[in-house]
Structure formats: structure tokens, C-alpha cells
Write an enzyme that holds these catalytic residues in place. Structure first.
Site, short mmCIF file in Angstrom:
data_model
loop_
_atom_site.label_atom_id
_atom_site.label_comp_id
_atom_site.label_asym_id
_atom_site.label_seq_id
_atom_site.Cartn_x
_atom_site.Cartn_y
_atom_site.Cartn_z
N CYS A 79 5.07 17.25 -40.80
CA CYS A 79 4.31 16.41 -41.74
C CYS A 79 3.66 17.25 -42.84
CB CYS A 79 3.20 15.67 -41.01
SG CYS A 79 3.78 14.43 -39.84
N GLU A 90 0.55 17.14 -43.93
CA GLU A 90 -0.79 17.64 -43.61
C GLU A 90 -0.72 18.94 -42.82
OE1 GLU A 90 0.54 14.67 -43.13
OE2 GLU A 90 -0.97 13.09 -43.00
N CYS A 149 -1.19 15.17 -36.72
CA CYS A 149 -1.92 15.80 -37.84
C CYS A 149 -3.43 15.67 -37.65
CB CYS A 149 -1.49 15.17 -39.16
SG CYS A 149 0.21 15.64 -39.60
#
Ligand code: THU
Length: 126
Positions: free
Chosen positions: A49, A51, A85
């Protein structure tokens, strides 16, 4: 400033499978901004991801304390950070501000609102 950074890196997302493009801009306490985009893989489970990529960049550059993260996505109303995340952000900044775009403005909430009763480094104290 954070929004611009998140929008910029979103353009570089590698998301040929989901077509969900995400850009994250992480503001360190020292004022530096670290960006990350999602990087998908033909072996789907290897996707990372936006993040977490931003966190990895920051840590590699020596930043470990953070104030805020802005998350942009090519979805109306943006996209809330996934559970993985949230947990990775909690490791470094349990009180982080999380900003999601809402029109020209943003919705602000604390990471602790997204991840209440979080497990973290303190739970490993001997
Ligand atoms: N994605 C992120 O980059 N961040 C999140 O917090 C949620 C999901 C990405 C991963 C994948 O490339 C795509 O969005 C669809 O799940």
C-alpha cells in the site's frame, strides 16, 4: 502542501490489476514530507500500500516521528487506510493526524480513532 504531494505520487502508482491508485504524503516532525504510492504485483498478495511505502521511505531516511498523513485515491471520497497500514503507522505515531480529502477540504481524524485499543510496542515491554 501534503495534498499536492499525495496527488503527485498517486500518478506514479503501479495499479494495473485493481486500477485503484493511492498516494500518501507523510509529514515528519522535522518538517520533511515522505511520499508513497501503491505498488501492485502479478502475484497479488505481494502488493504494498501507499501508506506503508511512505513509512518505509521515511524510516530509510532517518525520520521516525510523524505528525500527519494525507491519503489521496482515484476514488470519490478518498480511501481510508487499510488495517495493515493502520498498524504500521501506529508503530511510529499513535496520535498521527489522518487527512482524507473531502471536496476542497479534508476530513481529519486521529489514527487512534481508526485503530482503537491498538497493539503496539508497549505491549512487548518485559
Ligand atoms: N491500497 C492502498 O494503497 N492503501 C490502503 O490503505 C488500501 C488499499 C491499495 C492496495 C491495492 O493496490 C489497491 O489499493 C486496492 O486494494
Amino acid at each position: 502542501m501534503l495534498r499536492e504531494a499525495a496527488r503527485g505520487v498517486l500518478e506514479r502508482a503501479h495499479a494495473p490489476y485493481s486500477d485503484v491508485r493511492v498516494g500518501a504524503a507523510l509529514l515528519a516532525e522535522d518538517g520533511r514530507v515522505f511520499t508513497g504510492c501503491n505498488v501492485e504485483n502479478a502475484s497479488f498478495g505481494l502488493t504494498i500500500c501507499a501508506e506503508r511505502n511512505a513509512v518505509a521511505r521515511a524510516i530509510a531516511d532517518g525520520a521516525t516521528r510523524f505528525r500527519a498523513i494525507w491519503i489521496e485515491a482515484n476514488r470519490p471520497g478518498g480511501l481510508a487506510p487499510c488495517g495493515a497500514c493502520r498498524q504500521v503507522l501506529h508503530e511510529f505515531a499513535p496520535d498521527l493526524w489522518v487527512a482524507l480529502p473531502r471536496g476542497a477540504d479534508a476530513t481529519l481524524a486521529r489514527l487512534s480513532d481508526y485503530l482503537p485499543d491498538a497493539f503496539g510496542p508497549g505491549d512487548l515491554a518485559r
